[in-house]
Scaffold this motif. Structure first.
Motif, PDB file in Angstrom:
ATOM      1  N   SER A 158      35.612 -27.831  31.146  1.00 40.52           N
ATOM      2  CA  SER A 158      36.489 -26.975  30.337  1.00 40.52           C
ATOM      3  C   SER A 158      36.851 -25.699  31.089  1.00 40.52           C
ATOM      4  N   ARG A 184      41.125 -35.451  28.036  1.00 41.87           N
ATOM      5  CA  ARG A 184      41.308 -34.811  26.724  1.00 41.87           C
ATOM      6  C   ARG A 184      42.317 -35.591  25.877  1.00 41.87           C
ATOM      7  N   ARG A 228      45.320 -27.542  20.601  1.00 39.53           N
ATOM      8  CA  ARG A 228      43.926 -27.858  20.245  1.00 39.53           C
ATOM      9  C   ARG A 228      43.549 -29.260  20.709  1.00 39.53           C
ATOM     10  N   LYS A 255      37.593 -17.706  22.350  1.00 40.70           N
ATOM     11  CA  LYS A 255      38.421 -18.776  21.778  1.00 40.70           C
ATOM     12  C   LYS A 255      38.954 -18.447  20.388  1.00 40.70           C
ATOM     13  N   LYS A 267      40.592 -20.427  15.578  1.00 40.84           N
ATOM     14  CA  LYS A 267      39.874 -20.852  16.773  1.00 40.84           C
ATOM     15  C   LYS A 267      40.686 -21.912  17.527  1.00 40.84           C
ATOM     16  N   THR A 268      40.485 -21.957  18.831  1.00 46.55           N
ATOM     17  CA  THR A 268      41.094 -23.010  19.639  1.00 46.55           C
ATOM     18  C   THR A 268      40.082 -23.540  20.637  1.00 46.55           C
ATOM     19  N   ASP A 269      40.151 -24.843  20.898  1.00 47.54           N
ATOM     20  CA  ASP A 269      39.271 -25.434  21.909  1.00 47.54           C
ATOM     21  C   ASP A 269      40.107 -25.915  23.101  1.00 47.54           C
ATOM     22  N   ARG A 271      41.932 -26.216  26.662  1.00 49.55           N
ATOM     23  CA  ARG A 271      41.572 -25.901  28.046  1.00 49.55           C
ATOM     24  C   ARG A 271      42.755 -25.160  28.670  1.00 49.55           C
TER      25      ARG A 271
END
Length: 438
Positions: A158, A184, A228, A255, A267-269, A271
């Motif tokens: 990540s 991903r 996301r 994040k 929130k964001t995950d 990359r």
């Protein structure tokens, strides 16, 4: 009608490779074979075979190293390793690394191979195809095998990636390749920080709530939300305004972010892959780029070489672009004339791959003969330098834009100032004269 299972073989012994191919093809399998691990790695993402059979003793990269890297690229594929009789410990090591079975060389019988292969494929579920288009790895990494090795290592992580290089070197394509190799499931989302005014960059990145500003008639999610589970690519991050840099730094750290006009923390995950053609360290010294953000994005950095340093691969890249452009234009691909090849090899390509792509597109549109004829800017300048010859307004304008971009290192905002025109006007001219850069 489902296609026959595809099997990829990596074997440097020509006679043994032919033996394996003959047996498996007679059983109806589709076979792709390579004599070294490096070549196979470049094709794996595109081919996605159900089964890989590899010798453990190979020239260059050995079979164990290949197995480790290939497993990251093909988590849904199975692997059989081949080892010489008496080298069973090597096979055991391979099984620990993820191989499902092994064969000893020489084979006791063709039936031994057929039985193992059919048994493995019978119990294997076929993976779903990824919707994302497979990047052209053979072209993107032509002559850049060391870079490919490094990309393979960091892609599944990540970690934020910083891509450096001149305008037109393929940073956007490289970002897509990193996303593809990451595995991903989310989308690849892109934003160009130089092509939008400051307030729009912020709105596009973070999104906004209804009524946040004049014209915000409804709530709109930003790129951070849309990305996301995937990858967010920020091109020309050097052009991001300082206030937005501070907000983006927070996103990198925890994040979290808020939409414009919003109170809810989201929130964001995603990359992050960022790119620039400018010297960020120099911008930090000039107070135009935040030092803390610079260190935050400069964890893993790759510099893409300019096209003039890839002359050995130039014609190979050109041939690929001819096929690609001909298909999109509905034209018949034509081979380059010998004179065109010489011109390309002797040209400095200030616009890099994007300039080559534009030259090929123009040549295909104007082509009337059996060969593709390409003229380059240097030749046009020489031809137009005759005494008393007056250049067209378009030619003068084109030259001025190219010169300004060269003097500013590809920075469009600075180039527009130097030319005394608005940034949106520069973008219009770039499109008009087919000079758009990635």
């Amino acid at each position: 009608m489902p296609k026959n299972p595809q099997i990829l073989i990596v074997e440097d012994d020509p006679s043994f490779l032919n033996f394996l191919e003959t047996i498996l093809e007679e059983e109806g399998f589709e076979i792709k074979s390579f004599k070294d691990a490096e070549s196979a790695l470049l094709k794996l993402p595109e081919l996605k075979p159900e089964l890989v059979i590899t010798d453990l003793k190979l020239p260059g990269m050995d079979g164990i190293s290949f197995l480790e890297k290939a497993k990251k690229l093909l988590p849904d594929s199975e692997f059989i390793v081949i080892t010489a009789f008496g080298s069973i410990p090597s096979a055991v090591s391979a099984l620990k690394k993820g191989a499902i079975d092994y064969l000893t060389k020489p084979l006791s019988s063709p039936e031994e191979l057929i039985e193992k292969v059919k048994k493995i494929l019978k119990h294997k579920k076929r993976p779903e195809e990824k919707a994302l288009e497979v990047p052209p790895f053979e072209i993107l990494f032509a002559g850049l095998e060391d870079l490919y090795e490094k990309i393979l290592e960091i892609a599944p992580t990540s970690a934020t990636v910083l891509l450096l290089g001149e305008t037109g070197t393929g940073k956007s394509a490289m970002a897509k390749a990193i996303h593809f190799l990451s595995g991903r499931k989310g989308p690849f989302v892109e934003i160009n920080c130089a092509s939008l005014p400051e307030n729009l960059v912020e709105a596009e990145l973070f999104g906004y709530e209804k009524g946040a500003f004049t014209g915000a008639i409804k709530t709109k999610p930003g790129k951070l939300e849309l990305a996301r589970g995937g990858t967010l690519f920020l091109d020309e991050i050097s052009e991001m305004a300082l206030p937005i840099q501070a907000k983006f730094l927070r996103v990198l750290q925890d994040k979290s972010f808020e939409r414009l006009g919003g109170l809810e923390t989201l929130k964001t995950d995603a990359r992050f892959v960022v790119a620039t053609n400018r010297d960020l360290k120099k911008l930090v010294e000039e107070g135009k780029f935040r030092e803390d953000l610079y260190y935050r994005i400069n964890v893993v950095a790759f510099t893409l070489p300019p096209l003039r340093e890839r002359k050995k691969e130039l014609l190979k890249i050109a041939e690929y672009l001819i096929q690609k452009k001909a298909e999109s234009l509905g034209k018949e691909p034509r081979p380059l004339s010998e004179e065109s090849k010489k011109r390309l090899l002797n040209y400095s390509f200030p616009g890099n791959i994007r300039e080559l792509e534009n030259l090929i597109e123009r040549a295909l549109l104007l082509c009337r003969g059996p060969y593709l004829e390409i003229e380059v800017e240097e030749e046009k300048e020489n031809l137009s330098s005759k005494p008393n010859e007056v250049k067209s307004l378009e030619a003068l304008e084109r030259e001025a834009i190219l010169k300004a971009l060269k003097e500013t290192g590809g920075n469009k905002k600075e180039a527009a100032k130097k030319l005394g025109i608005a940034l949106r006007t520069l973008y219009y001219k770039l499109k008009l004269y087919n000079l758009e850069n990635d």
